[in-house]
Design an enzyme around this catalytic site. Sequence first.
Site, PDB file in Angstrom:
ATOM      1  N   TYR A   1      -4.077  -0.149   8.144  1.00  0.00           N
ATOM      2  CA  TYR A   1      -5.097  -1.165   8.330  1.00  0.00           C
ATOM      3  C   TYR A   1      -5.597  -1.188   9.766  1.00  0.00           C
ATOM      4  CZ  TYR A   1      -3.716  -2.997   3.824  1.00  0.00           C
ATOM      5  OH  TYR A   1      -3.447  -3.127   2.493  1.00  0.00           O
TER       6      TYR A   1
ATOM      7  N   ARG B   1       0.841  -1.194   0.000  1.00  0.00           N
ATOM      8  CA  ARG B   1       0.000   0.000   0.000  1.00  0.00           C
ATOM      9  C   ARG B   1       0.879   1.248   0.000  1.00  0.00           C
ATOM     10  NH1 ARG B   1      -3.575   1.396   3.201  1.00  0.00           N
ATOM     11  NH2 ARG B   1      -5.164   1.751   1.653  1.00  0.00           N
TER      12      ARG B   1
ATOM     13  N   ASP C   1      -3.554  -1.826  -7.277  1.00  0.00           N
ATOM     14  CA  ASP C   1      -4.261  -2.240  -6.063  1.00  0.00           C
ATOM     15  C   ASP C   1      -5.663  -2.736  -6.409  1.00  0.00           C
ATOM     16  OD1 ASP C   1      -5.334  -2.606  -3.577  1.00  0.00           O
ATOM     17  OD2 ASP C   1      -4.781  -0.643  -2.791  1.00  0.00           O
TER      18      ASP C   1
ATOM     19  N   SER D   1      -8.546  -2.485  -3.669  1.00  0.00           N
ATOM     20  CA  SER D   1      -9.192  -1.178  -3.574  1.00  0.00           C
ATOM     21  C   SER D   1     -10.166  -0.958  -4.721  1.00  0.00           C
ATOM     22  CB  SER D   1      -8.133  -0.061  -3.571  1.00  0.00           C
ATOM     23  OG  SER D   1      -7.439  -0.039  -2.343  1.00  0.00           O
TER      24      SER D   1
ATOM     25  N   GLN E   1      -0.575   2.179  -6.382  1.00  0.00           N
ATOM     26  CA  GLN E   1      -2.023   2.383  -6.350  1.00  0.00           C
ATOM     27  C   GLN E   1      -2.710   1.889  -7.620  1.00  0.00           C
ATOM     28  OE1 GLN E   1      -2.701   6.523  -5.477  1.00  0.00           O
ATOM     29  NE2 GLN E   1      -2.380   6.246  -3.277  1.00  0.00           N
TER      30      GLN E   1
END
Length: 416
Positions: free
Chosen positions: A225, A120, A128, A131, A125
């Site tokens: 998290y 992360r 990911d 997500s 990104q």
Amino acid sequence: MKLGIPRERHEGERRVAATPETVKQLAGLGLEVLIETGAGAAAGHPDHEYAQAGARIVPNLDPADLDVLAHVRPLEPATAMALKSGAVTVGLASPSSELATVQALADAGVTSFALELVPRISRAQSMDALSSQALVAGYRCVLEAAIRFPRFFPLYMTAAGTVPPARVLVLGAGVAGLQAIGTAKRLGARVSANDIRPASADEVASMGGTFIKLDLETAEASGGYARELSADRGALQRELLAPHVAQADVLITTAAVPGRRAPLLVSRQMVQGMRPGSVVVDLAAESGGNVEGAVPGEDILVPTADGHGHVTLVGLKDAPSAMASDASRLYAKNVANLLALMTRDGTVAPDFDDDVIAGACLTHDGAVRHLPTAEALAALIPALPDHAPRIQNEVPDIGVRMEAANYDGMQTEGGI
């Protein structure tokens, strides 16, 4: 190198690991893309669109003939064993629950990349997948609630009287939770939310929701998290949430702890305390459920405490697959971006000095590189040390993240 895109065979799965758009990107990297017949049909991509993008359509993919395999759902052990040594796989692997497949991948000498393990960090990104799929799931769960709720979501002021807005409560303010907040707000509902990470308060407010602060310890782990609360703190959390749940017309739960069973946030008694006609959508139903009694893929009518009606408890299943076109668009781009990072001159050659590649790698050269998964496998076969998976200790433990379709696997900051 031959890159294969299979037709997903898991019941209810309609997504695909490549779209015509990403086929062009992958072909541009010098890869030969093979699409199994009908692979993208359920996501709105017929075979001829793939062919026009530069892919070769084959009736059936032969795993033994592939250099790279991109997939959505975790592979079956038999498929993993059929891959040739040195082959590369990219997809959702759910390593914490698919240990047999992980062992098969290691035994076959396959270099596998689990999208749940993508670090992360800002640079990763675009890769990911948890997500991107949580975004779809968070949107979908609000629509599922609105369909079942017997009232309007927005405020209406009419000549015949005023219709008050629905009160929506979202538990878990990760990617899915924030998307649920934003979607419910756009539908005109009055939205509140809670997350055990205090940093999520500003994120909730940015989406137009009201953050509910409970008198609980901070529960944030590394990487943004959530960490699991102790049993007594979990009981206190439910006690503090009970009055807020009772006031809600719609309750949406998205909370997940990476690599573990979804935490129980709402008891049956709390559900029974809601008003008749209320709706509860548990996005974490496939990973154990945030709501007591939730069953994946089923609507359960829970009698209210006053005996005057019932609450509809929805155990959401395959949420991203319900919106297969856009879910595939995002997922396929995640896959293509990760492959692009490790492809040079038409050859997929992972550079393990790269933090993203090293972090996302599950197995390589006969070893399980993800430490928690390797330890879980070793614990299953203590009497067979000769067959225990090799562990490469130089790879950092970044934690097991939950699968997006289970959903939210489900990942995110405190929620799916």
